[in-house]
Enzyme design. Structure first.
Site, PDB file in Angstrom:
ATOM      1  CB  SER A 175      41.970  44.027  32.427  1.00 63.29           C
ATOM      2  OG  SER A 175      42.330  44.704  33.791  1.00 63.29           O
ATOM      3  CG  HIS A 187      40.733  41.435  37.099  1.00 65.11           C
ATOM      4  ND1 HIS A 187      39.762  42.369  36.671  1.00 65.11           N
ATOM      5  CD2 HIS A 187      41.840  41.654  36.118  1.00 65.11           C
ATOM      6  CE1 HIS A 187      40.262  43.212  35.527  1.00 65.11           C
ATOM      7  NE2 HIS A 187      41.542  42.814  35.526  1.00 65.11           N
TER       8      HIS A 187
END
Length: 246
Positions: A99, A227
């Site tokens: 990320s 995610h």
């Protein structure tokens, strides 16, 4: 046992004192926005027999909570590189970022010239993290974290704990929101792009644009999940990395 490594305690080693003969690669892991070095304990456990695994602890969190967090991603990358350089030796260096950490790893790779670069759960730098562009207040940050389902719900509802973690979260989200890719030399090492197939952060077109940011051997791997797919697929990702290192 966790050991701090390098200046200003930027680096953590969670498993085993490395023997360069059996662990010929240094693998440096960089966490997501609001994340800490400990996120990579499971990955370190899987790879500690084949690599010297180090995780970066950004300032402003956990045992570095008293230090001001860095809210500029280019500056954060420069500080990471400055902390890494004294801790590195003659072994090849591999960077893995998830990320926000993928952007930090990418910018660090432009300075360090590592042997390999893994970027996880992140659109290409030239695209930016579009879904975070409008998150400018605490409620937006907390709503986003809940939607991504990567943070303990109890943590996000505890006022005392929120008071401790929100400064770092604000800085990280600001760093991502204000990040702007700058043209220049791209990493010359092999690049592997990892994503979750249901990650709202990584639409296919934004992921494929990573092709602009490598010069050779660019690979893409998608895993089932959102995610934080890495939490559920640590072993599979570790097997991929171990095969590359071998």
């Amino acid at each position: 046992m966790t050991a701090a490594v390098g200046p200003r305690t930027w680096l953590r080693r969670f498993h085993t004192t490395p023997d360069p003969a059996t662990r010929p690669v240094q693998l440096v892991c960089l966490p997501h926005a609001g994340g800490a070095a400990g996120y990579f304990v499971p990955l370190s456990a899987e790879l500690c027999e084949v690599a010297d695994v180090l995780a970066v602890q950004y300032p402003g969190r956990q045992d570095r909570w008293h230090e001001p967090a860095v809210d500029d991603l280019h500056e954060l990358s420069r500080q990471v590189v400055a902390a890494l350089e004294p801790a590195l030796d003659d072994r090849p260096v591999v960077l893995f970022g998830h990320s926000m950490g993928a952007l930090v790893a990418y910018e660090a790779a432009r300075l360090l010239n590592p042997a390999r670069l893994y970027v996880s759960g992140c659109p290409a730098p030239s695209r930016g993290v579009e879904s975070e562009q409008e998150i400018t207040d605490d409620q937006g940050i907390l709503d986003d974290l809940r939607a991504l389902d990567g943070t303990d719900a109890e943590l996000l509802s505890d006022p005392a704990l929120l008071e401790l973690i929100l400064p770092a979260l604000r800085a990280d989200y600001r760093a991502v929101r204000t990040y702007s890719w700058r043209a220049g030399p791209e990493p010359s090492c092999p690049l592997t792009v990892l994503t979750g197939d249901r990650d709202p952060r990584t639409p296919a077109d934004a992921v494929m644009e990573w092709k602009r940011h490598g010069t050779k051997d660019i690979r893409f791997h998608a895993y089932e999940g959102g995610h934080f797919y890495l939490t559920e697929h640590t072993r599979q990702v570790a097997e991929l990395i171990a095969a590359d290192l071998a």
